[in-house]
Design an enzyme around this catalytic site. Sequence first.
Site, PDB file in Angstrom:
ATOM      1  N   THR A 190      40.198  38.200  35.665  1.00  0.00           N
ATOM      2  CA  THR A 190      40.396  36.749  35.619  1.00  0.00           C
ATOM      3  C   THR A 190      41.329  36.360  34.480  1.00  0.00           C
ATOM      4  O   THR A 190      41.373  37.042  33.445  1.00  0.00           O
ATOM      5  CB  THR A 190      39.033  36.045  35.429  1.00  0.00           C
TER       6      THR A 190
ATOM      7  N   SER B 247      32.504  31.910  29.187  1.00  0.00           N
ATOM      8  CA  SER B 247      31.202  31.839  29.874  1.00  0.00           C
ATOM      9  C   SER B 247      30.669  33.266  29.964  1.00  0.00           C
ATOM     10  O   SER B 247      31.416  34.231  29.741  1.00  0.00           O
ATOM     11  CB  SER B 247      31.370  31.273  31.293  1.00  0.00           C
TER      12      SER B 247
ATOM     13  N   TYR C 268      29.923  34.748  32.660  1.00  0.00           N
ATOM     14  CA  TYR C 268      30.718  35.384  33.722  1.00  0.00           C
ATOM     15  C   TYR C 268      32.042  35.922  33.176  1.00  0.00           C
ATOM     16  O   TYR C 268      32.389  37.089  33.394  1.00  0.00           O
ATOM     17  CB  TYR C 268      30.992  34.389  34.873  1.00  0.00           C
ATOM     18  N   HIS C 269      32.790  35.058  32.459  1.00  0.00           N
ATOM     19  CA  HIS C 269      34.087  35.511  31.945  1.00  0.00           C
ATOM     20  C   HIS C 269      33.902  36.672  30.962  1.00  0.00           C
ATOM     21  O   HIS C 269      34.732  37.573  30.889  1.00  0.00           O
ATOM     22  CB  HIS C 269      34.834  34.346  31.277  1.00  0.00           C
TER      23      HIS C 269
ATOM     24  N   LYS D 297      33.983  40.002  32.547  1.00  0.00           N
ATOM     25  CA  LYS D 297      35.334  40.483  32.889  1.00  0.00           C
ATOM     26  C   LYS D 297      36.014  41.102  31.682  1.00  0.00           C
ATOM     27  O   LYS D 297      36.829  42.020  31.804  1.00  0.00           O
ATOM     28  CB  LYS D 297      36.185  39.330  33.433  1.00  0.00           C
TER      29      LYS D 297
HETATM   30  P1  NAD Z   1      32.504  35.661  46.246  1.00  0.00           P
HETATM   31  O1  NAD Z   1      31.215  35.429  45.532  1.00  0.00           O
HETATM   32  O2  NAD Z   1      32.868  34.756  47.368  1.00  0.00           O
HETATM   33  O3  NAD Z   1      32.543  37.162  46.801  1.00  0.00           O
HETATM   34  C1  NAD Z   1      31.979  38.253  46.110  1.00  0.00           C
HETATM   35  C2  NAD Z   1      31.348  39.168  47.147  1.00  0.00           C
HETATM   36  O4  NAD Z   1      30.793  40.292  46.471  1.00  0.00           O
HETATM   37  C3  NAD Z   1      30.211  38.491  47.903  1.00  0.00           C
HETATM   38  O5  NAD Z   1      30.369  38.681  49.291  1.00  0.00           O
HETATM   39  C4  NAD Z   1      28.946  39.177  47.375  1.00  0.00           C
HETATM   40  O6  NAD Z   1      27.931  39.249  48.350  1.00  0.00           O
HETATM   41  C5  NAD Z   1      29.488  40.549  46.974  1.00  0.00           C
HETATM   42  N1  NAD Z   1      28.735  41.183  45.892  1.00  0.00           N
HETATM   43  C6  NAD Z   1      28.414  40.666  44.685  1.00  0.00           C
HETATM   44  N2  NAD Z   1      27.700  41.564  43.981  1.00  0.00           N
HETATM   45  C7  NAD Z   1      27.581  42.673  44.746  1.00  0.00           C
HETATM   46  C8  NAD Z   1      26.947  43.924  44.574  1.00  0.00           C
HETATM   47  N3  NAD Z   1      26.259  44.224  43.466  1.00  0.00           N
HETATM   48  N4  NAD Z   1      27.022  44.841  45.562  1.00  0.00           N
HETATM   49  C9  NAD Z   1      27.715  44.559  46.697  1.00  0.00           C
HETATM   50  N5  NAD Z   1      28.314  43.384  46.933  1.00  0.00           N
HETATM   51  C10 NAD Z   1      28.240  42.448  45.958  1.00  0.00           C
HETATM   52  O7  NAD Z   1      33.642  35.667  45.119  1.00  0.00           O
HETATM   53  P2  NAD Z   1      35.227  35.557  45.300  1.00  0.00           P
HETATM   54  O8  NAD Z   1      35.622  34.173  45.016  1.00  0.00           O
HETATM   55  O9  NAD Z   1      35.638  36.207  46.567  1.00  0.00           O
HETATM   56  O10 NAD Z   1      35.704  36.460  44.076  1.00  0.00           O
HETATM   57  C11 NAD Z   1      35.954  37.850  44.258  1.00  0.00           C
HETATM   58  C12 NAD Z   1      36.416  38.448  42.939  1.00  0.00           C
HETATM   59  O11 NAD Z   1      37.595  37.790  42.507  1.00  0.00           O
HETATM   60  C13 NAD Z   1      35.388  38.289  41.825  1.00  0.00           C
HETATM   61  O12 NAD Z   1      35.327  39.453  41.064  1.00  0.00           O
HETATM   62  C14 NAD Z   1      35.932  37.146  41.006  1.00  0.00           C
HETATM   63  O13 NAD Z   1      35.549  37.282  39.670  1.00  0.00           O
HETATM   64  C15 NAD Z   1      37.430  37.300  41.195  1.00  0.00           C
HETATM   65  N6  NAD Z   1      38.143  36.019  41.043  1.00  0.00           N
HETATM   66  C16 NAD Z   1      37.862  34.973  41.877  1.00  0.00           C
HETATM   67  C17 NAD Z   1      38.549  33.764  41.711  1.00  0.00           C
HETATM   68  C18 NAD Z   1      38.276  32.561  42.562  1.00  0.00           C
HETATM   69  O14 NAD Z   1      38.835  31.472  42.269  1.00  0.00           O
HETATM   70  N7  NAD Z   1      37.456  32.663  43.607  1.00  0.00           N
HETATM   71  C19 NAD Z   1      39.541  33.657  40.708  1.00  0.00           C
HETATM   72  C20 NAD Z   1      39.777  34.759  39.877  1.00  0.00           C
HETATM   73  C21 NAD Z   1      39.087  35.936  40.056  1.00  0.00           C
HETATM   74  N1  USQ Z   2      36.435  21.234  36.398  1.00  0.00           N
HETATM   75  C1  USQ Z   2      36.471  19.853  36.490  1.00  0.00           C
HETATM   76  N2  USQ Z   2      35.817  19.282  37.519  1.00  0.00           N
HETATM   77  C2  USQ Z   2      35.140  19.993  38.467  1.00  0.00           C
HETATM   78  C3  USQ Z   2      35.126  21.396  38.375  1.00  0.00           C
HETATM   79  C4  USQ Z   2      35.780  21.975  37.313  1.00  0.00           C
HETATM   80  O1  USQ Z   2      37.076  19.160  35.668  1.00  0.00           O
HETATM   81  O2  USQ Z   2      34.574  19.382  39.381  1.00  0.00           O
HETATM   82  C5  USQ Z   2      37.152  21.892  35.302  1.00  0.00           C
HETATM   83  C6  USQ Z   2      36.281  22.848  34.488  1.00  0.00           C
HETATM   84  O3  USQ Z   2      35.562  22.165  33.482  1.00  0.00           O
HETATM   85  C7  USQ Z   2      37.319  23.830  33.983  1.00  0.00           C
HETATM   86  C8  USQ Z   2      38.368  23.867  35.087  1.00  0.00           C
HETATM   87  O4  USQ Z   2      38.155  22.696  35.874  1.00  0.00           O
HETATM   88  O5  USQ Z   2      37.940  23.314  32.853  1.00  0.00           O
HETATM   89  C9  USQ Z   2      38.288  25.087  35.985  1.00  0.00           C
HETATM   90  O6  USQ Z   2      36.971  25.209  36.526  1.00  0.00           O
HETATM   91  P1  USQ Z   2      36.741  26.040  37.863  1.00  0.00           P
HETATM   92  O7  USQ Z   2      35.298  25.944  38.206  1.00  0.00           O
HETATM   93  O8  USQ Z   2      37.732  25.637  38.888  1.00  0.00           O
HETATM   94  O9  USQ Z   2      37.160  27.510  37.404  1.00  0.00           O
HETATM   95  P2  USQ Z   2      36.421  28.603  36.505  1.00  0.00           P
HETATM   96  O10 USQ Z   2      35.076  28.198  36.087  1.00  0.00           O
HETATM   97  O11 USQ Z   2      37.356  28.986  35.417  1.00  0.00           O
HETATM   98  O12 USQ Z   2      36.237  29.834  37.483  1.00  0.00           O
HETATM   99  C10 USQ Z   2      37.074  30.085  38.608  1.00  0.00           C
HETATM  100  C11 USQ Z   2      36.383  31.147  39.451  1.00  0.00           C
HETATM  101  C12 USQ Z   2      36.296  32.445  38.654  1.00  0.00           C
HETATM  102  C13 USQ Z   2      37.665  32.852  38.177  1.00  0.00           C
HETATM  103  C14 USQ Z   2      38.324  31.730  37.378  1.00  0.00           C
HETATM  104  C15 USQ Z   2      39.777  32.021  37.093  1.00  0.00           C
HETATM  105  O13 USQ Z   2      35.080  30.708  39.840  1.00  0.00           O
HETATM  106  O14 USQ Z   2      35.759  33.464  39.488  1.00  0.00           O
HETATM  107  O15 USQ Z   2      37.585  33.983  37.366  1.00  0.00           O
HETATM  108  O16 USQ Z   2      38.337  30.538  38.199  1.00  0.00           O
HETATM  109  S1  USQ Z   2      40.294  31.376  35.542  1.00  0.00           S
HETATM  110  O17 USQ Z   2      39.886  29.968  35.470  1.00  0.00           O
HETATM  111  O18 USQ Z   2      41.723  31.511  35.516  1.00  0.00           O
HETATM  112  O19 USQ Z   2      39.620  32.148  34.520  1.00  0.00           O
END
Ligand code: NAD
Ligand code: USQ
Length: 395
Positions: A145, A187, A189-190, A193
């Site tokens: 991320t 967070s 979560y972050h 990563k």
């Molecule tokens: P998502 O939650 O929709 O998909 C994740 C999938 O992984 C799900 O289907 C879940 O069931 C599966 N999973 C989770 N833990 C597991 C485990 N222990 N064993 C097997 N399967 C498991 O998430 P996404 O939005 O598709 O994100 C995928 C990846 O991309 C993540 O690692 C996330 O951090 C990264 N990412 C997502 C975004 C975004 O905006 N969605 C942005 C940046 C990075």
């Molecule tokens: N935000 C708002 N209003 C909302 C939702 C979010 O103002 O209704 C703000 C948040 O406070 C934050 C920003 O928008 O400042 C981004 O929030 P987000 O929920 O869109 O993104 P984030 O929490 O950072 O997480 C998402 C994905 C995560 C991925 C990350 C990429 O859920 O899996 O890793 O984006 S990044 O942001 O580049 O780290």
Amino acid sequence: MKVLILGGDGFCGWPTSLHLSQCGHDVVIVDNLSRRFIDVELEVESLTPIRPIHERLAVWKEHTGKEIGFVNLDLAHDYDRLLDLLMAERPDAVVNFAEQRAAPYSMRSPKAKRYTVDNNISGNHNLLCAIVESGLDIAVVHLGTMGVYGYGWTGTAPIPEGYLTVTVPTPDGELEREILHPANPGSVYHMTKTLDQLLFAFYAKNDGIRITDLHQGIVWGTQTPETALDERLINRFDYDGDYGTVLNRFIMQAAIGHPLTVHGTGGQTRAFIHIRDTVRCIEIALNNPPDCGDQVSVFNQVTETHRVRDLAKLISGLTGADVAYLPNPRKEAEENELNVTRERFLALGLDPTTLSEGLLEETRNIGAKYADRADRTKIVARSVWKAGMEVSPDL
Ligand code: NAD
Ligand code: USQ
């Protein structure tokens, strides 16, 4: 090539699996369906009507004649089955999407914090350990991320792709070294990563595993050409306060006449990428792995940066939606600059989808089309970063 897609039932993993299958790769999805169970826990559903995984796969075969395998396995806990799977399938590459990916969910309770760390770190480590134990040369592509870099540390200086060259003062003069960019997670979560990065650095150095870590920005949009083939292939669209990401939330909020939920001043600048570009980036990364013995190959997987309040104004201008400035439930900088280096994917041929191209399509074809599936009580973000932080009532 044969590719295992870990987390292939999720938002990024499902369209990637279809895209790679369409490109002719032999794809096997590995997923424990935990994301679907979290929907049950949160009492919310994807705005789009996603179908069960076996139906999705049958429909894909019906349309294309191509078969995608599916294995229900928990990456964090089923180590022996994972090793057996690697030995049986002998994949050329594994793409790991299988993590708990929502920052607000990771902060909502001690249980969720512990689950996120256990799931994400054990899962990644099991994968790396199993690859070494298998003795196979399997390239790893991992979804990291942009949040590993944090927001604000470098001011307006461009964030490099993973590594920073620093000068170290020593009694014998200055040394120049390349180090991982300092981690600054916002967070739990972050934070997982940033820990993943150390696991990768160790296994690349010690065991010569070929690893690519993609520092992806916030993914927006829903459909790719493959998921749009049939409504039963539709991708998931999260809009709730925990899993919905900011741009998709604003699109859906505008469609149902809900005020756009800007946190704080909306001065947060973040990086974005359309889901269509995510799947292309994965394909590019698979086709360009590092060599054995190389350091981890890091790409910044982003195409644009925007300030949250500017996105709200843009969508409000397009749709007439009101904008609500709410107390921020997160601990994050109110205002930050973000200048991201993103040359590597562009050099390898990525042709980005821009916000101006995809926004209207998304508003009409997803936000408006599925507006009646939205539950307004799930929209305001309620997970706070510290006890006692103010939470907004429903709007
Ligand atoms: P998502 O939650 O929709 O998909 C994740 C999938 O992984 C799900 O289907 C879940 O069931 C599966 N999973 C989770 N833990 C597991 C485990 N222990 N064993 C097997 N399967 C498991 O998430 P996404 O939005 O598709 O994100 C995928 C990846 O991309 C993540 O690692 C996330 O951090 C990264 N990412 C997502 C975004 C975004 O905006 N969605 C942005 C940046 C990075
Ligand atoms: N935000 C708002 N209003 C909302 C939702 C979010 O103002 O209704 C703000 C948040 O406070 C934050 C920003 O928008 O400042 C981004 O929030 P987000 O929920 O869109 O993104 P984030 O929490 O950072 O997480 C998402 C994905 C995560 C991925 C990350 C990429 O859920 O899996 O890793 O984006 S990044 O942001 O580049 O780290």
